[in-house]
Design an enzyme around this catalytic site. Structure first.
Site, PDB file in Angstrom:
ATOM      1  N   ASP A  38       0.792  -1.237   0.000  1.00  0.00           N
ATOM      2  CA  ASP A  38       0.000   0.000   0.000  1.00  0.00           C
ATOM      3  C   ASP A  38       0.824   1.287   0.000  1.00  0.00           C
ATOM      4  O   ASP A  38       0.287   2.358   0.254  1.00  0.00           O
ATOM      5  CB  ASP A  38      -0.972   0.041   1.199  1.00  0.00           C
ATOM      6  CG  ASP A  38      -2.172  -0.850   0.975  1.00  0.00           C
ATOM      7  OD1 ASP A  38      -2.389  -1.280  -0.176  1.00  0.00           O
ATOM      8  OD2 ASP A  38      -2.899  -1.111   1.954  1.00  0.00           O
ATOM      9  N   HIS A 245      29.953   2.889  -5.469  1.00  0.00           N
ATOM     10  CA  HIS A 245      28.546   3.260  -5.322  1.00  0.00           C
ATOM     11  C   HIS A 245      28.014   2.881  -3.940  1.00  0.00           C
ATOM     12  O   HIS A 245      26.897   2.389  -3.788  1.00  0.00           O
ATOM     13  CB  HIS A 245      27.702   2.645  -6.443  1.00  0.00           C
ATOM     14  CG  HIS A 245      27.904   3.348  -7.751  1.00  0.00           C
ATOM     15  ND1 HIS A 245      27.477   2.856  -8.956  1.00  0.00           N
ATOM     16  CD2 HIS A 245      28.509   4.530  -8.033  1.00  0.00           C
ATOM     17  CE1 HIS A 245      27.819   3.702  -9.925  1.00  0.00           C
ATOM     18  NE2 HIS A 245      28.449   4.729  -9.387  1.00  0.00           N
ATOM     19  N   ASP A 262      29.367  11.995  -2.423  1.00  0.00           N
ATOM     20  CA  ASP A 262      28.901  12.185  -3.802  1.00  0.00           C
ATOM     21  C   ASP A 262      27.392  12.351  -3.695  1.00  0.00           C
ATOM     22  O   ASP A 262      26.673  11.379  -3.444  1.00  0.00           O
ATOM     23  CB  ASP A 262      29.288  10.958  -4.641  1.00  0.00           C
ATOM     24  CG  ASP A 262      28.924  11.107  -6.112  1.00  0.00           C
ATOM     25  OD1 ASP A 262      28.107  11.990  -6.449  1.00  0.00           O
ATOM     26  OD2 ASP A 262      29.452  10.315  -6.920  1.00  0.00           O
ATOM     27  N   ASP A 273      25.252  16.973  -9.477  1.00  0.00           N
ATOM     28  CA  ASP A 273      26.046  15.763  -9.178  1.00  0.00           C
ATOM     29  C   ASP A 273      27.447  16.182  -8.758  1.00  0.00           C
ATOM     30  O   ASP A 273      28.302  16.401  -9.607  1.00  0.00           O
ATOM     31  CB  ASP A 273      26.080  14.866 -10.424  1.00  0.00           C
ATOM     32  CG  ASP A 273      26.849  13.568 -10.185  1.00  0.00           C
ATOM     33  OD1 ASP A 273      27.219  13.289  -9.031  1.00  0.00           O
ATOM     34  OD2 ASP A 273      27.066  12.835 -11.175  1.00  0.00           O
ATOM     35  N   HIS A 352      36.951   4.132 -13.018  1.00  0.00           N
ATOM     36  CA  HIS A 352      35.727   4.620 -13.680  1.00  0.00           C
ATOM     37  C   HIS A 352      36.094   5.683 -14.711  1.00  0.00           C
ATOM     38  O   HIS A 352      37.256   6.055 -14.846  1.00  0.00           O
ATOM     39  CB  HIS A 352      34.726   5.152 -12.644  1.00  0.00           C
ATOM     40  CG  HIS A 352      35.250   6.261 -11.779  1.00  0.00           C
ATOM     41  ND1 HIS A 352      35.452   7.548 -12.232  1.00  0.00           N
ATOM     42  CD2 HIS A 352      35.630   6.265 -10.480  1.00  0.00           C
ATOM     43  CE1 HIS A 352      35.903   8.294 -11.243  1.00  0.00           C
ATOM     44  NE2 HIS A 352      36.043   7.545 -10.166  1.00  0.00           N
ATOM     45  N   HIS A 356      30.264  12.069 -17.252  1.00  0.00           N
ATOM     46  CA  HIS A 356      29.081  11.679 -18.037  1.00  0.00           C
ATOM     47  C   HIS A 356      28.262  12.925 -18.276  1.00  0.00           C
ATOM     48  O   HIS A 356      28.396  13.925 -17.569  1.00  0.00           O
ATOM     49  CB  HIS A 356      28.270  10.634 -17.265  1.00  0.00           C
ATOM     50  CG  HIS A 356      28.015  11.021 -15.820  1.00  0.00           C
ATOM     51  ND1 HIS A 356      26.996  11.847 -15.450  1.00  0.00           N
ATOM     52  CD2 HIS A 356      28.696  10.733 -14.680  1.00  0.00           C
ATOM     53  CE1 HIS A 356      27.039  12.033 -14.137  1.00  0.00           C
ATOM     54  NE2 HIS A 356      28.076  11.382 -13.641  1.00  0.00           N
ATOM     55  N   HIS A 363      22.881  10.429 -15.118  1.00  0.00           N
ATOM     56  CA  HIS A 363      23.689   9.924 -16.233  1.00  0.00           C
ATOM     57  C   HIS A 363      22.861  10.214 -17.475  1.00  0.00           C
ATOM     58  O   HIS A 363      22.032   9.406 -17.894  1.00  0.00           O
ATOM     59  CB  HIS A 363      23.975   8.429 -16.085  1.00  0.00           C
ATOM     60  CG  HIS A 363      24.965   8.136 -14.996  1.00  0.00           C
ATOM     61  ND1 HIS A 363      25.428   6.877 -14.700  1.00  0.00           N
ATOM     62  CD2 HIS A 363      25.612   8.957 -14.118  1.00  0.00           C
ATOM     63  CE1 HIS A 363      26.287   6.942 -13.692  1.00  0.00           C
ATOM     64  NE2 HIS A 363      26.408   8.191 -13.318  1.00  0.00           N
ATOM     65  N   GLU A 387      34.968  14.197 -13.104  1.00  0.00           N
ATOM     66  CA  GLU A 387      35.067  13.547 -11.797  1.00  0.00           C
ATOM     67  C   GLU A 387      36.192  12.522 -11.679  1.00  0.00           C
ATOM     68  O   GLU A 387      35.948  11.327 -11.515  1.00  0.00           O
ATOM     69  CB  GLU A 387      33.729  12.888 -11.431  1.00  0.00           C
ATOM     70  CG  GLU A 387      33.111  11.993 -12.504  1.00  0.00           C
ATOM     71  CD  GLU A 387      31.775  11.406 -12.037  1.00  0.00           C
ATOM     72  OE1 GLU A 387      31.759  10.778 -10.962  1.00  0.00           O
ATOM     73  OE2 GLU A 387      30.772  11.570 -12.739  1.00  0.00           O
ATOM     74  N   TYR A 391      41.447   5.592  -5.643  1.00  0.00           N
ATOM     75  CA  TYR A 391      40.889   4.753  -4.582  1.00  0.00           C
ATOM     76  C   TYR A 391      41.936   3.716  -4.194  1.00  0.00           C
ATOM     77  O   TYR A 391      42.279   2.842  -4.998  1.00  0.00           O
ATOM     78  CB  TYR A 391      39.600   4.076  -5.075  1.00  0.00           C
ATOM     79  CG  TYR A 391      38.672   5.072  -5.732  1.00  0.00           C
ATOM     80  CD1 TYR A 391      37.757   5.799  -4.979  1.00  0.00           C
ATOM     81  CD2 TYR A 391      38.771   5.335  -7.108  1.00  0.00           C
ATOM     82  CE1 TYR A 391      36.937   6.753  -5.580  1.00  0.00           C
ATOM     83  CE2 TYR A 391      37.952   6.286  -7.712  1.00  0.00           C
ATOM     84  CZ  TYR A 391      37.037   6.990  -6.943  1.00  0.00           C
ATOM     85  OH  TYR A 391      36.241   7.934  -7.541  1.00  0.00           O
ATOM     86  N   ARG A 408      37.434  11.485  -4.586  1.00  0.00           N
ATOM     87  CA  ARG A 408      36.811  11.861  -5.864  1.00  0.00           C
ATOM     88  C   ARG A 408      36.444  13.335  -5.764  1.00  0.00           C
ATOM     89  O   ARG A 408      35.938  13.778  -4.726  1.00  0.00           O
ATOM     90  CB  ARG A 408      35.572  11.003  -6.157  1.00  0.00           C
ATOM     91  CG  ARG A 408      34.867  11.401  -7.451  1.00  0.00           C
ATOM     92  CD  ARG A 408      34.012  10.266  -8.049  1.00  0.00           C
ATOM     93  NE  ARG A 408      32.839   9.916  -7.289  1.00  0.00           N
ATOM     94  CZ  ARG A 408      32.668   8.766  -6.629  1.00  0.00           C
ATOM     95  NH1 ARG A 408      33.622   7.842  -6.618  1.00  0.00           N
ATOM     96  NH2 ARG A 408      31.555   8.516  -5.961  1.00  0.00           N
ATOM     97  N   GLU A 410      34.313  16.035  -8.000  1.00  0.00           N
ATOM     98  CA  GLU A 410      33.402  16.058  -9.149  1.00  0.00           C
ATOM     99  C   GLU A 410      32.701  17.403  -9.281  1.00  0.00           C
ATOM    100  O   GLU A 410      32.083  17.887  -8.338  1.00  0.00           O
ATOM    101  CB  GLU A 410      32.344  14.950  -8.981  1.00  0.00           C
ATOM    102  CG  GLU A 410      31.266  14.971 -10.053  1.00  0.00           C
ATOM    103  CD  GLU A 410      30.301  13.797  -9.946  1.00  0.00           C
ATOM    104  OE1 GLU A 410      30.119  13.264  -8.837  1.00  0.00           O
ATOM    105  OE2 GLU A 410      29.740  13.417 -10.995  1.00  0.00           O
TER     106      GLU A 410
END
Ligand code: GLY
Ligand code: MN
Ligand code: MN
Length: 440
Positions: A38, A245, A262, A273, A352, A356, A363, A387, A391, A408, A410
């Site tokens: 619901d 991620h 991020d 982003d 990576h 993008h 994306h 970005e 790592y 990172r 970005e």
């Protein structure tokens, strides 16, 4: 018609022109998604449908009829009882008048309306594959028509479309270039995102949980008019930053660790982003500083190169080159830059892409190559993220001071006639500026 919706009408007209007399297109709203019994996830309109309609409701569809050069909206009927439970709906008549469609009908009528409009069109265009349940509903209509009239039948006007064509490339090409209105919305999305990162830098303390920092970010988004993040925020302390991620956001933040965030706001359907990385206790260690400075330099060099006429593949290659050189300087890779790139050894630390497209989708659509497989050179109105990251997971062959450093940085960059505009410039990224903000 409300003048705010002119822009969507103009986009429909551009699509109708490209369809010509031969093409008919159907585009559906996003489905509602069940979260648990619901209850639904917050509804998010389909980006393509929104781009062409500005219409916010689920259970809607748009038919663009090339022969008639007309736009038909299908949406939910007014329903006094349902509206008490689930809120206002425009209903076809009001939607037609307000949003500037040529005609409107109940969503229940879409199969009949499509079947009625199909004859005489050579091409049936849809976003095939996007919502498979709609593909499965469209196909029988087309089959019926082919069986009844055939698509080779001589009498023009009754023949079924002989080509089922993907509409996405046409719309992707349009969405790749952000008009002035989109640019202004993206400026706001980026600025709200930037202010949220600033708030995170100002409020983070050792001992907090990652989700408490996430709460500060979401608070800032909402207080500034962005109801939702444009993707699940990544708030990653210490080694969690090495998971690209990471969205658990459930660990405690330790003094001495870095925090990689991020996170971006969605403002009127457009995405921000941003990634920033800073020390939980407000001071970078020498090893953290060394890694950070490499990523920052690549972020800056790449942004400078993001201008009209540039080839994104070259900018990306240059970034790989620069990051690899940095890893060699740190002693984390051995040998020449060329060899480490040839063998993909650098990928252990940078796995990576450099960025993008950004727009209605975080994306965003459009691809980096044209139909001939040639690189799409940057043009005014395109918006890309930049970005770079490094790592460094814990391992026996890595000096301990580098363990668990994930960085990172970005930004969101709008390509202009001359130079570019960094939409996310308000949030600091220099070490001194970050440390000053955190100790303020
Ligand atoms: N936030 C997802 C990305 O940076 O691609
Ligand atoms: Mn990104
Ligand atoms: Mn991001």
């Amino acid at each position: 018609m409300n003048p705010d919706y002119c822009i969507y009408q103009q986009r429909r007209q551009r699509v109708l022109q490209q369809l010509g007399q031969d093409g008919i297109a159907i585009i559906f709203a996003a489905p509602e998604q069940r979260r648990s019994n619901d209850t639904e996830f917050p509804f998010r309109q389909d980006s393509y449908f929104y781009y062409l309609t500005g219409f916010p409701e689920p259970e809607s569809a748009l038919i663009l009829n090339g022969r008639e050069q007309s736009a038909l909206l299908l949406c939910r009927d007014k329903d006094a009882e349902r509206e008490i439970w689930t809120g206002f709906r425009y209903g076809p008549a009001a939607a037609r008048d307000l949003f500037g469609f040529d005609a409107a009908d109940s969503i229940d009528q879409w199969p009949q309306q499509l079947s009625k409009a199909l004859p005489g069109h050579r091409q049936l265009l849809a976003l095939w594959g996007l919502y498979p349940e709609h593909d499965r509903q469209i196909m029988p209509l087309w089959h019926t028509m082919v069986q009844q009239s055939g698509y080779r039948a001589a009498s023009k006007g009754t023949i079924a479309p002989s080509e089922l064509v993907n509409l996405a490339p046409m719309l992707d090409q349009m969405r790749l270039y952000k008009d002035e209105y989109e640019q202004s919305l993206m400026r706001t999305a980026a600025e709200i995102s930037a202010q949220a990162h600033i708030r995170a830098m100002q409020t983070t303390r050792p001992g907090q949980f990652e989700y408490q920092v996430e709460a500060e970010i979401l608070h800032e988004f909402m207080m500034r008019g962005a109801r939702f993040p444009s993707y699940n925020s990544i708030v990653a302390g210490g080694k969690n930053a090495c998971c690209l991620h990471y969205v658990d956001n459930a660990a405690r933040l330790n003094s001495g660790d870095l925090l990689m965030i991020d996170a971006g706001a969605e403002y009127q359907m457009y995405a921000g982003d941003i990634s920033r990385t800073f020390p939980v206790n407000g001071r970078f260690t020498p090893a953290q500083k060394a890694v950070y400075e490499i990523v920052l330099a690549v972020n800056q060099t790449s942004i400078t190169a993001t201008v009209t006429g540039a080839d994104w593949q070259q900018i990306s290659q240059q970034a790989i080159h620069q990051l690899t050189q940095g890893l060699i300087d740190l002693g984390l890779l051995q040998g020449s830059v060329e060899r480490n790139i040839e063998t993909n050894a650098y990928r252990r630390f940078y796995m990576h892409g450099l960025g993008h497209w950004l727009g209605l989708d975080v994306h965003d659509v459009g691809g980096r190559f044209n139909g001939q497989g040639e690189p799409l050179l940057l043009q005014p109105g395109m918006v890309t993220t930049v970005e770079p990251g490094l790592y460094i997971a814990a391992a026996d062959d890595i000096p301990p001071e580098f363990h668990h450093i994930g960085v990172r940085i970005e930004d969101n960059v709008l390509v202009k006639e001359s130079g570019n505009e960094v939409l996310t410039a308000s949030v600091p990224k220099d070490i001194d500026a970050i440390e000053a903000l955190m100790h303020h």
